[in-house]
Design an enzyme around this catalytic site. Sequence first.
Site, PDB file in Angstrom:
ATOM      1  N   HIS A  96      69.634  82.590  96.107  1.00  0.00           N
ATOM      2  CA  HIS A  96      70.487  83.610  95.490  1.00  0.00           C
ATOM      3  C   HIS A  96      70.424  83.513  93.973  1.00  0.00           C
ATOM      4  O   HIS A  96      69.992  82.503  93.411  1.00  0.00           O
ATOM      5  CB  HIS A  96      71.934  83.550  95.999  1.00  0.00           C
ATOM      6  CG  HIS A  96      72.769  82.441  95.440  1.00  0.00           C
ATOM      7  ND1 HIS A  96      73.575  81.652  96.222  1.00  0.00           N
ATOM      8  CD2 HIS A  96      72.955  81.995  94.177  1.00  0.00           C
ATOM      9  CE1 HIS A  96      74.221  80.774  95.478  1.00  0.00           C
ATOM     10  NE2 HIS A  96      73.856  80.963  94.215  1.00  0.00           N
TER      11      HIS A  96
ATOM     12  N   SER B 245      71.533  87.732  97.170  1.00  0.00           N
ATOM     13  CA  SER B 245      71.445  86.567  98.058  1.00  0.00           C
ATOM     14  C   SER B 245      70.498  86.886  99.201  1.00  0.00           C
ATOM     15  O   SER B 245      70.757  87.803  99.990  1.00  0.00           O
ATOM     16  CB  SER B 245      72.841  86.221  98.588  1.00  0.00           C
ATOM     17  OG  SER B 245      72.798  85.096  99.433  1.00  0.00           O
TER      18      SER B 245
ATOM     19  N   HIS C  62      83.003  85.896 105.799  1.00  0.00           N
ATOM     20  CA  HIS C  62      82.097  84.895 105.247  1.00  0.00           C
ATOM     21  C   HIS C  62      82.264  83.548 105.936  1.00  0.00           C
ATOM     22  O   HIS C  62      81.290  82.801 106.073  1.00  0.00           O
ATOM     23  CB  HIS C  62      82.276  84.717 103.740  1.00  0.00           C
ATOM     24  CG  HIS C  62      81.165  83.904 103.134  1.00  0.00           C
ATOM     25  ND1 HIS C  62      81.242  82.544 102.963  1.00  0.00           N
ATOM     26  CD2 HIS C  62      79.921  84.267 102.721  1.00  0.00           C
ATOM     27  CE1 HIS C  62      80.120  82.096 102.436  1.00  0.00           C
ATOM     28  NE2 HIS C  62      79.290  83.128 102.286  1.00  0.00           N
TER      29      HIS C  62
END
Length: 345
Positions: free
Chosen positions: A316, A212, A292
């Site tokens: 990603h 990513s 996250h």
Amino acid sequence: MESAIPEHLAKERTRHRRIPDDYAPPYPSFSARYRPGVTRVAMAYFGLQVRPGDEAAAEPALAAMAAAFGKGEGPGHWDRARTVDAAGFVTILSIAYWDDPDAFRRWYAAHGAFWTGTGPGDDRLGTFVEILMPGVERYETLFSSADRAEGVAVVSDGMSGMVQEHAYWGGMRDRIPLSQTDAMEPQGAPRIVEADGVLKVVPHGNICLIRSGQDWSDTDGDERRMYLEEVEPVLRAGMDFLRDEGLSCGCFANRYMDVVGASGGATDKTFGMSWWTSLAALERWAESHPTHVAIFGAAMKYLMTVGPDARLRLYHEVTVAAADEQIFEYRNCHPATGMLRAGGG
């Protein structure tokens, strides 16, 4: 609007998407498209490990790998990146992509197997390979813009139009063609065997890899400042958590990499790449883990502030690989390198 799953890979679903058919994402994103004749790709991570202060010793080995990429049926694209792992070792990855795994196998046998077969011949260096050869039904890509490919998308035939399956939790799974009929649950458990001085990880089925990336090379002024001061530190904190404590949530290994330019200098690009026990484990971290959630919040604040003129580029690639599509080999590496952690290193 089109599906991220190309028409030739579409099947009658036995597992449903998380979105209704009339879902409209709030901003555009794009997926790589491959010609129908491409049924499988190769993603090969050639790693070199060295202690800080000994980096000059790595140059001959890195030059040898760069030269090898130019021989025979070399990769359609390769790039290089650098990081420092949790044990303080410098890790340099030379990452190569093929749209034909048979060509990769021939090239590897002739020009690439030396990397862990005999090694560079310098005891200061550790070398490893982490290789996937997934069918095209087992991975997905996503880009915030359609005019600059990265990673495996560089060996594709081009980009899609705007795709529907993004900007919601579960979009990652919905973009993988195999998800139409398969839960992609992990099968078995990895184990480590040793042969001729090389530690080999015998993998489990449906391991998950994500790469990513972020590219802020086109940004300037307030946008550049906001990314570097308000977003990147939060991203780095999340990457450090996965590097140091990722096993607690199903992440075997994480590397937050600085992309190295063709001349060997720094660039305005980074990416995280991590190995997960399953796609579901990656989804749980993405949807609910505080690290996250913080990354997502900082990114949304950034995008809402900058608006549609944002120049930051995001992408990603996510792969869920079968057991027979994986190769992990480590020579002279410390025991917490990459997938060696799957064996308790």
